[in-house]
Write a protein that holds these residues in place. Sequence first.
Motif, PDB file in Angstrom:
ATOM      1  N   ALA A 103      -7.105   2.132   2.930  1.00 28.94           N
ATOM      2  CA  ALA A 103      -5.874   1.653   2.197  1.00 28.94           C
ATOM      3  C   ALA A 103      -5.182   1.901   1.399  1.00 28.94           C
ATOM      4  O   ALA A 103      -6.233   2.932   0.448  1.00 28.94           O
ATOM      5  CB  ALA A 103      -6.204   0.092   1.863  1.00 28.94           C
ATOM      6  N   ALA A 104      -4.416   2.777   1.420  1.00 28.31           N
ATOM      7  CA  ALA A 104      -3.367   3.077   0.638  1.00 28.31           C
ATOM      8  C   ALA A 104      -1.978   3.103   0.710  1.00 28.31           C
ATOM      9  O   ALA A 104      -1.330   3.607   1.518  1.00 28.31           O
ATOM     10  CB  ALA A 104      -3.986   5.628   1.049  1.00 28.31           C
ATOM     11  N   ALA A 105      -1.664   2.720  -0.464  1.00 30.55           N
ATOM     12  CA  ALA A 105       0.103   2.296  -0.593  1.00 30.55           C
ATOM     13  C   ALA A 105       0.579   3.584  -0.432  1.00 30.55           C
ATOM     14  O   ALA A 105      -0.178   3.950  -1.410  1.00 30.55           O
ATOM     15  CB  ALA A 105       0.513   1.261  -1.425  1.00 30.55           C
ATOM     16  N   ALA A 106       1.833   3.643   0.102  1.00 34.12           N
ATOM     17  CA  ALA A 106       2.847   4.861  -0.783  1.00 34.12           C
ATOM     18  C   ALA A 106       2.529   4.897  -2.604  1.00 34.12           C
ATOM     19  O   ALA A 106       2.356   4.253  -2.609  1.00 34.12           O
ATOM     20  CB  ALA A 106       3.823   4.653  -0.248  1.00 34.12           C
ATOM     21  N   GLY A 107       2.263   6.351  -2.466  1.00 35.92           N
ATOM     22  CA  GLY A 107       2.503   6.662  -3.763  1.00 35.92           C
ATOM     23  C   GLY A 107       1.241   7.405  -3.996  1.00 35.92           C
ATOM     24  O   GLY A 107       0.465   8.649  -3.770  1.00 35.92           O
ATOM     25  N   GLU A 108       0.540   7.428  -5.369  1.00 38.63           N
ATOM     26  CA  GLU A 108      -0.627   8.570  -6.245  1.00 38.63           C
ATOM     27  C   GLU A 108      -1.649   8.078  -5.429  1.00 38.63           C
ATOM     28  O   GLU A 108      -2.577   9.104  -4.447  1.00 38.63           O
ATOM     29  CB  GLU A 108      -0.549   7.963  -7.927  1.00 38.63           C
ATOM     30  N   ALA A 109      -2.007   7.046  -4.610  1.00 42.11           N
ATOM     31  CA  ALA A 109      -3.331   6.038  -3.793  1.00 42.11           C
ATOM     32  C   ALA A 109      -3.032   7.552  -2.415  1.00 42.11           C
ATOM     33  O   ALA A 109      -4.136   7.822  -1.818  1.00 42.11           O
ATOM     34  CB  ALA A 109      -2.885   5.024  -3.620  1.00 42.11           C
ATOM     35  N   ALA A 110      -2.366   7.386  -2.283  1.00 42.61           N
ATOM     36  CA  ALA A 110      -1.947   7.874  -0.109  1.00 42.61           C
ATOM     37  C   ALA A 110      -2.020   9.530  -0.602  1.00 42.61           C
ATOM     38  O   ALA A 110      -2.929   9.666   0.067  1.00 42.61           O
ATOM     39  CB  ALA A 110      -0.728   7.676  -0.077  1.00 42.61           C
TER      40      ALA A 110
END
Length: 190
Positions: A103-110
């Motif tokens: 699970a990695a929404a676009a942005g910092e996590a991705a």
Amino acid sequence: MKKDLPPSSPAPLRTISVLVDNASGVLSQVSRLFSRKGYNIESLAVGTTHDPAVSRITVEVKADDARTALLCNQLRKLLPVHSVRLLDRKNCVRRELVLIKVAAAAGEAADRVVQIAGIFRAHVIDVSPTTLTLSVIGEEGKTAALVDLLGEFGILELVRTGMVALSRGEGTIYEATKESGEFDYGKNLR
């Protein structure tokens, strides 16, 4: 009065490579042997070799020296088995493929997941607005470390191929096939 027994050390993980006929029911026959002897198969990988009539099974099982020798001897007795080789962990190359959906929404996590993937030489093989799917090839220590780091993002799915292995150097599993043993009979009489 019952005597206290010293704690037994856990059996080491053994890698056994088996060449078999590529035919229906052979994998079932091999896996039943382990089941009948009371062993849990830790890892199992099967695929055809360069000869489409022959498959290679790589089995990992926890067993001591005596039980491993017994398993190898029992495998050799099976009719569809061509060759059995116990691989020395220090003298073989072992790898497995692991696919991980995170699970990695676009942005910092991705971005962080992609950075971690780079460190482990993993590849991003699928991207969606809320997930990244990675593939990594390596030994269990490498894959376990990657899985631990990705756990903080939320692992949605994970699948492993099972360990495959080849001995290092010039020796091959083909050196001890039943067929070569049968036809070398005259050589042993000299």
